[in-house]
Scaffold this motif. Structure first.
Motif, short mmCIF file in Angstrom:
data_model
loop_
_atom_site.label_atom_id
_atom_site.label_comp_id
_atom_site.label_asym_id
_atom_site.label_seq_id
_atom_site.Cartn_x
_atom_site.Cartn_y
_atom_site.Cartn_z
N LEU A 45 0.83 -1.20 0.00
CA LEU A 45 0.00 0.00 0.00
C LEU A 45 0.87 1.26 0.00
CD1 LEU A 45 -2.83 1.22 0.14
CD2 LEU A 45 -2.69 1.08 2.63
N ALA A 46 1.84 1.33 0.91
CA ALA A 46 2.66 2.53 1.05
C ALA A 46 3.51 2.78 -0.20
CB ALA A 46 3.57 2.40 2.28
N VAL A 47 4.19 1.74 -0.68
CA VAL A 47 5.04 1.90 -1.85
C VAL A 47 4.21 2.16 -3.10
CG1 VAL A 47 6.73 0.73 -3.33
CG2 VAL A 47 6.88 0.51 -0.84
N GLY A 48 3.06 1.48 -3.18
CA GLY A 48 2.19 1.68 -4.33
C GLY A 48 1.67 3.10 -4.42
N VAL A 49 1.29 3.66 -3.27
CA VAL A 49 0.75 5.03 -3.27
C VAL A 49 1.86 6.05 -3.51
CG1 VAL A 49 -0.31 6.80 -1.84
CG2 VAL A 49 -1.25 4.49 -1.84
N VAL A 50 2.96 5.94 -2.74
CA VAL A 50 4.00 6.98 -2.80
C VAL A 50 4.82 6.91 -4.08
CG1 VAL A 50 6.05 7.89 -1.67
CG2 VAL A 50 4.11 7.12 -0.29
N TYR A 51 5.30 5.70 -4.41
CA TYR A 51 6.21 5.59 -5.55
C TYR A 51 5.54 5.06 -6.82
CZ TYR A 51 9.87 6.55 -2.21
OH TYR A 51 10.64 7.16 -1.27
N GLY A 52 4.34 4.52 -6.68
CA GLY A 52 3.63 4.06 -7.87
C GLY A 52 2.67 5.09 -8.41
N TYR A 53 2.00 5.82 -7.49
CA TYR A 53 1.00 6.80 -7.92
C TYR A 53 1.51 8.24 -7.80
CZ TYR A 53 -3.18 9.71 -7.96
OH TYR A 53 -4.09 10.70 -8.24
N LEU A 54 1.83 8.67 -6.57
CA LEU A 54 2.20 10.07 -6.37
C LEU A 54 3.48 10.43 -7.12
CD1 LEU A 54 1.45 10.50 -2.56
CD2 LEU A 54 0.08 11.29 -4.50
N HIS A 55 4.46 9.54 -7.10
CA HIS A 55 5.73 9.82 -7.74
C HIS A 55 5.57 10.04 -9.23
CE1 HIS A 55 9.67 8.91 -9.55
NE2 HIS A 55 10.17 9.41 -8.44
N ASP A 56 4.58 9.42 -9.84
CA ASP A 56 4.41 9.48 -11.29
C ASP A 56 3.55 10.65 -11.74
OD1 ASP A 56 5.20 8.22 -13.72
OD2 ASP A 56 3.13 7.55 -14.00
N ARG A 57 2.98 11.39 -10.80
CA ARG A 57 2.19 12.55 -11.18
C ARG A 57 3.11 13.65 -11.73
NH1 ARG A 57 -2.99 12.93 -9.79
NH2 ARG A 57 -2.88 15.21 -9.68
N GLN A 58 2.61 14.40 -12.70
CA GLN A 58 3.45 15.34 -13.43
C GLN A 58 3.28 16.80 -13.01
OE1 GLN A 58 5.81 14.09 -15.56
NE2 GLN A 58 5.01 12.20 -14.65
N GLY A 59 2.47 17.05 -11.97
CA GLY A 59 2.22 18.43 -11.57
C GLY A 59 3.42 19.12 -10.94
N LEU A 60 4.30 18.35 -10.29
CA LEU A 60 5.50 18.89 -9.66
C LEU A 60 6.72 18.19 -10.22
CD1 LEU A 60 4.34 18.88 -5.91
CD2 LEU A 60 4.23 20.79 -7.51
N ASP A 61 7.82 18.93 -10.33
CA ASP A 61 9.04 18.26 -10.77
C ASP A 61 9.60 17.43 -9.62
OD1 ASP A 61 11.31 19.71 -9.30
OD2 ASP A 61 10.30 21.40 -10.24
N PRO A 62 10.44 16.43 -9.91
CA PRO A 62 10.91 15.51 -8.86
C PRO A 62 11.60 16.21 -7.70
CG PRO A 62 11.36 14.59 -11.02
CD PRO A 62 10.88 16.00 -11.25
N ARG A 63 12.37 17.26 -7.97
CA ARG A 63 13.06 17.97 -6.89
C ARG A 63 12.05 18.63 -5.94
NH1 ARG A 63 17.72 20.62 -6.66
NH2 ARG A 63 16.62 22.62 -6.78
N LEU A 64 11.04 19.25 -6.50
CA LEU A 64 10.03 19.91 -5.66
C LEU A 64 9.22 18.88 -4.88
CD1 LEU A 64 8.81 22.53 -4.73
CD2 LEU A 64 7.35 22.53 -6.76
N GLN A 65 8.92 17.75 -5.51
CA GLN A 65 8.24 16.67 -4.80
C GLN A 65 9.02 16.26 -3.56
OE1 GLN A 65 7.64 13.35 -7.42
NE2 GLN A 65 5.60 14.02 -8.04
N GLU A 66 10.31 16.00 -3.76
CA GLU A 66 11.12 15.52 -2.64
C GLU A 66 11.32 16.61 -1.58
OE1 GLU A 66 12.22 12.66 -1.67
OE2 GLU A 66 11.39 11.59 -3.38
N ALA A 67 11.40 17.86 -2.00
CA ALA A 67 11.52 18.94 -1.03
C ALA A 67 10.28 19.00 -0.14
CB ALA A 67 11.73 20.28 -1.74
#
Length: 220
Positions: A45-67
């Motif tokens: 559940l956790a990995v699927g949501v964070v790295y499968g769904y949220l990580h793949d959204r394109q609204g924020l660049d990866p650096r801003l996501q991680e910040a």
């Protein structure tokens, strides 16, 4: 014909999320297996949501996501696995170590010093484990700001050509954007213009500028 069973969306997201995590974190697969050994469904559940769904959204660049994630972890006082995991993924996504300490300082004003101090204590160990200097060099944007000011004063800290001097000189307005742990884009505007006259790429290593290159729009 027997109808195919519908695919479990969580399983699909977990496969994608696990793949992403392994790409970002060395030995990521073994780390996930150890972390969620007792509750594998929680891992899915956790990995699927964070790295499968949220990580793949394109609204924020990866650096801003991680910040944003790092700031939330500090605010929540999570100095265990969430901090160590996202310390690694933040570096993998292009955040500089100095940017993490800047985020920690900023968050401390809103979440309180005790949580920030506890995070700083753990960051000392994480920096050491990653063979990174502590305290880290200044963030890349801070290095680029100092460089631009040195050019404007007429004594550049790194040799530059005439075009770079022209784009960075006063009264041009400068807009600086760190795009990775080692590079900053500097847009140069005149007056109220909304289109930059040109862009200067500043590459840094630690606290030093190592490359400067100017780009201007092609004449039409």
């Amino acid at each position: 014909m027997k109808p195919l069973a519908p695919q479990n969306p969580i399983e699909a997201l977990y496969r994608e999320g696990r793949k992403t995590f392994i790409e970002l974190v060395p030995d990521g697969g073994a780390r996930l297996d150890a972390l969620f050994h007792t509750a594998p469904a929680l891992g899915e559940l956790a990995v699927g949501v964070v790295y499968g769904y949220l990580h793949d959204r394109q609204g924020l660049d990866p650096r801003l996501q991680e910040a944003a994630i790092f700031a939330a972890i500090v605010a929540a006082g999570m100095v265990g696995p969430p901090l160590s995991v996202h310390f690694k993924t933040s570096l993998a996504q292009g955040l500089a170590a100095g940017e993490l300490t800047e985020l920690l300082l900023l968050v401390s004003a809103f979440t309180g010093f005790p949580r920030a101090v506890a995070t700083a204590d753990q960051l000392n160990l994480l920096f050491a484990g990653a063979n990174l200097p502590s305290p880290p060099p200044p963030p890349p944007r801070a290095v680029a700001v100092a460089f631009c000011e040195s050019v404007r004063r007429g004594h550049p800290s790194f040799a530059v050509d005439t075009l770079v001097r022209k784009l960075l000189r006063k009264p041009h307005k400068l807009s600086l954007h760190a795009t990775a742990a080692d590079r900053v884009l500097v847009e140069s505007y005149v007056g109220q213009e909304t289109t930059p006259r040109g862009t200067v790429l500043v590459r840094v290593t630690g606290a030093d500028v190592v490359q400067v290159r100017a780009y201007v729009p092609a004449a039409t």
